[in-house]
Design a protein around this motif. Sequence first.
Motif, mmCIF file in Angstrom:
data_model
loop_
_atom_site.group_PDB
_atom_site.id
_atom_site.type_symbol
_atom_site.label_atom_id
_atom_site.label_comp_id
_atom_site.label_asym_id
_atom_site.label_seq_id
_atom_site.Cartn_x
_atom_site.Cartn_y
_atom_site.Cartn_z
ATOM 1 N N GLU A 8 9.848 -0.876 4.371
ATOM 2 C CA GLU A 8 10.027 -2.304 4.089
ATOM 3 C C GLU A 8 9.728 -2.676 2.641
ATOM 4 O O GLU A 8 10.150 -3.736 2.162
ATOM 5 C CB GLU A 8 9.206 -3.177 5.043
ATOM 6 C CG GLU A 8 7.728 -2.920 5.045
ATOM 7 C CD GLU A 8 7.278 -1.862 6.061
ATOM 8 O OE1 GLU A 8 6.062 -1.730 6.218
ATOM 9 O OE2 GLU A 8 8.113 -1.167 6.656
ATOM 10 N N VAL A 9 9.038 -1.818 1.914
ATOM 11 C CA VAL A 9 8.728 -2.103 0.500
ATOM 12 C C VAL A 9 10.013 -2.276 -0.307
ATOM 13 O O VAL A 9 10.092 -3.128 -1.192
ATOM 14 C CB VAL A 9 7.833 -0.992 -0.094
ATOM 15 C CG1 VAL A 9 7.733 -1.106 -1.608
ATOM 16 C CG2 VAL A 9 6.452 -1.041 0.545
ATOM 17 N N HIS A 53 3.763 9.286 -4.804
ATOM 18 C CA HIS A 53 3.235 8.492 -3.703
ATOM 19 C C HIS A 53 4.331 8.206 -2.688
ATOM 20 O O HIS A 53 5.514 8.315 -2.984
ATOM 21 C CB HIS A 53 2.660 7.168 -4.232
ATOM 22 C CG HIS A 53 1.619 7.376 -5.277
ATOM 23 N ND1 HIS A 53 0.315 7.692 -4.978
ATOM 24 C CD2 HIS A 53 1.689 7.345 -6.620
ATOM 25 C CE1 HIS A 53 -0.371 7.847 -6.093
ATOM 26 N NE2 HIS A 53 0.453 7.639 -7.101
ATOM 27 N N LEU A 54 3.896 7.806 -1.507
ATOM 28 C CA LEU A 54 4.803 7.475 -0.414
ATOM 29 C C LEU A 54 4.631 6.002 -0.048
ATOM 30 O O LEU A 54 3.514 5.502 0.004
ATOM 31 C CB LEU A 54 4.488 8.346 0.806
ATOM 32 C CG LEU A 54 4.574 9.861 0.550
ATOM 33 C CD1 LEU A 54 3.911 10.625 1.681
ATOM 34 C CD2 LEU A 54 6.010 10.287 0.379
ATOM 35 N N LEU A 94 -4.652 6.409 1.321
ATOM 36 C CA LEU A 94 -4.048 5.113 1.053
ATOM 37 C C LEU A 94 -4.561 4.527 -0.257
ATOM 38 O O LEU A 94 -5.748 4.614 -0.563
ATOM 39 C CB LEU A 94 -4.337 4.141 2.200
ATOM 40 C CG LEU A 94 -3.682 4.476 3.538
ATOM 41 C CD1 LEU A 94 -4.114 3.486 4.599
ATOM 42 C CD2 LEU A 94 -2.176 4.497 3.418
ATOM 43 N N ILE A 95 -3.632 3.914 -1.004
ATOM 44 C CA ILE A 95 -3.946 3.329 -2.301
ATOM 45 C C ILE A 95 -3.159 2.021 -2.414
ATOM 46 O O ILE A 95 -1.955 2.005 -2.152
ATOM 47 C CB ILE A 95 -3.526 4.267 -3.453
ATOM 48 C CG1 ILE A 95 -4.137 5.656 -3.289
ATOM 49 C CG2 ILE A 95 -3.878 3.670 -4.813
ATOM 50 C CD1 ILE A 95 -3.458 6.724 -4.097
ATOM 51 N N GLY A 96 -3.798 0.959 -2.843
ATOM 52 C CA GLY A 96 -3.085 -0.297 -3.085
ATOM 53 C C GLY A 96 -2.300 -0.197 -4.383
ATOM 54 O O GLY A 96 -2.717 0.481 -5.331
ATOM 55 N N THR A 146 0.849 -1.186 0.000
ATOM 56 C CA THR A 146 0.000 0.000 0.000
ATOM 57 C C THR A 146 0.885 1.236 0.000
ATOM 58 O O THR A 146 1.924 1.262 0.656
ATOM 59 C CB THR A 146 -0.907 0.004 1.245
ATOM 60 O OG1 THR A 146 -1.683 -1.189 1.245
ATOM 61 C CG2 THR A 146 -1.853 1.188 1.239
ATOM 62 N N VAL A 147 0.467 2.242 -0.730
ATOM 63 C CA VAL A 147 1.148 3.534 -0.743
ATOM 64 C C VAL A 147 0.123 4.597 -0.355
ATOM 65 O O VAL A 147 -1.071 4.320 -0.281
ATOM 66 C CB VAL A 147 1.756 3.850 -2.136
ATOM 67 C CG1 VAL A 147 2.822 2.841 -2.506
ATOM 68 C CG2 VAL A 147 0.698 3.928 -3.215
#
Length: 185
Positions: A146-147, A141-142, A71-73, A63-64
């Motif tokens: 861990e991504v 986006h942020l 929030l956006i997947g 998710t970002v």
Amino acid sequence: MSLINSLLLLFIAILISYLLVQLMQWSNLFDKWLDQISKKEDPSFGNDTEGLLEVVETLPQFTVSDISGQLIGIQELIDNKKTLLIFLNEECEFCGSNFEHFSQLINNYKGKKNIQVLFQSNQKETARNFYDVYDGKFSVHLYKKEVISEVGINFFPAYLIVDPTHSIDLITHNPIQVAHSLNFD
């Protein structure tokens, strides 16, 4: 008068020395970066990333948030289209000039591309400034820290071309390589 001239000359000499040291430090960093790129990427624009990035065949789900905090997947960003994800970092010495080069290269391409620029979530101010500098031309986006390890990125900037099924078609740090691969719609 002679004392003032001597002090002025001393000040100028110190300033020039300082600037030379800064230039040498930047030059050394730049040489290291060029050495890493030349050793680890195929100059023929192939997808040779051995040792530079861990190769992840499929983009993991994460998710970002946009710069307003919504929030956006990642699946929504990709939205069944071939997508370019650009991971930048404010601590990266070359991300700004590298992205500027990329931005100039893609001006030659017609058609709307699904291009998403991503910064780490603790770099919100940098992301907002980036968005403003490019007048909202790119979606920014942020992502959570861990991504980076989940995707397998260990060097910035990182450009990923992801197909609609989330398979990674290309992963590179070279804006020219990305521009040559932008024949997607």
